[in-house]
Design an enzyme around this catalytic site. Sequence first.
Site, mmCIF file in Angstrom:
data_model
loop_
_atom_site.group_PDB
_atom_site.id
_atom_site.type_symbol
_atom_site.label_atom_id
_atom_site.label_comp_id
_atom_site.label_asym_id
_atom_site.label_seq_id
_atom_site.Cartn_x
_atom_site.Cartn_y
_atom_site.Cartn_z
ATOM 1 N N SER A 51 0.871 -1.073 -0.398
ATOM 2 C CA SER A 51 0.140 -0.238 0.328
ATOM 3 C C SER A 51 0.585 1.464 0.003
ATOM 4 O O SER A 51 1.728 1.168 -0.955
ATOM 5 C CB SER A 51 -1.162 0.292 1.477
ATOM 6 O OG SER A 51 -1.694 1.150 0.683
ATOM 7 N N ASP A 212 -5.158 -2.668 -3.211
ATOM 8 C CA ASP A 212 -4.187 -2.945 -1.705
ATOM 9 C C ASP A 212 -3.521 -4.390 -1.647
ATOM 10 O O ASP A 212 -4.818 -5.197 -1.239
ATOM 11 C CB ASP A 212 -4.931 -1.811 -1.038
ATOM 12 C CG ASP A 212 -4.245 -1.571 0.413
ATOM 13 O OD1 ASP A 212 -3.377 -2.491 0.433
ATOM 14 O OD2 ASP A 212 -3.751 -0.165 0.305
#
Length: 414
Positions: A51, A212
């Site tokens: 991320s 993500d």
Amino acid sequence: MSASDSTPAVTGLILSGGGARAAYQVGVLSAIADLLPDAAHNPFPVIVGTSAGAINAVALGCGALHFTDAIRQLAKVWQGFHSHQVYRSDWPGVIRQAGRFIGHSLLGMGKEVPVALLDNSPLRELLERELDLSGIGASMARRRLRALAVTAFGYESGQAVTFYQSRAAIEPWARHGRIGVQTRLDLEHLLASAAMPVIFPPVKVNREYFGDGALRQAAPISPALHLGATRVLVLGVSGSTDSGRNADSRPLTGRPPSLAQISGHMLNSTFIDSLEGDIELLDRINRMNGMLPMSAESVTPGFKSVEVLVVSPSQPLDRIAARHRHELPRALRFFLRGAGATRSSGAGVLSYLLFEAGYCNELIELGYQDAMNQKDKLSQFLGLEAVAPAVVAANTPHAMPVSPVAPGLVQAGS
């Protein structure tokens, strides 16, 4: 340390996800840059990010030939951050994206184009401008970097995929729900890893859309071990690993939770719980290792010793975000007010979205002070010369961010 004293230790750096919370990592890295001697080489041959942590990881990988300079440049970007550099935060941009999201999600319009609550096209422009991805290959050619990896989640396959670029061939791995794929990292891998679910749109890599990497990432430490790390430094974005020291002690109100409060817990579950669970599991194995009557390697050759050092915030980041909620752009503040994100109870969401200089700089300062308060442990872990005892500032009585995990057992190829 590795079980074999004749084998040099390979230090890995793990940067977790967490949106704007990743500014904390920059503070810790800045402290490490100050602890390193002048012209020091990159102390992390293996760097793994997820991320927003993937953005920090790739920035370090691109600049591994001049490591401390890369950290200072990364800090400069985070110190001057504003939300409009990451997502459209102006009135036209927010209204247009909200309309697209409603039309796509409720009315089935434009299903071929992935949408989300926010338009993060400015982030692509920022990364294109700030990152020179050719630096990754150059760093590996000069043997300043062994492997660099980012993890993303495949929405169709349901796999957590670690895309890695390495100096030499490293065998890809496949475990339940997670695989490793060797490739040449590019901007799409990075944007995919940083595509927070629902908040940012998924990104297509090859034939699949990814989001993500923190989603269903069951073993965040494992990729670094697959890539050859024998000891790891983990930079987290939550302080709750410290046996509940930073647990929220606010009294219960009995009120129904707001949408922002629920979303904050969902984001915490996505970005924090897996990493902390992995660290806790490793800690338990380490404790078991200490109870064994003889060398673990002689008992179970399929296991190897791994040293882990964890650096995490000494203060709850959602409370810091609550103090800076006025920095949120007006258009976004208007749309999030109804969900409760502008109230203290909804500050968990803000802590991930508040890409503003005031908030980011406070996190950077917190990370720097937390690391310097434990500089002896960091220096010992990184093999630096002995330093003077750390002095804890009088106004930071709870600074206790670094939690060393004793050498223990992690199954080889876990």
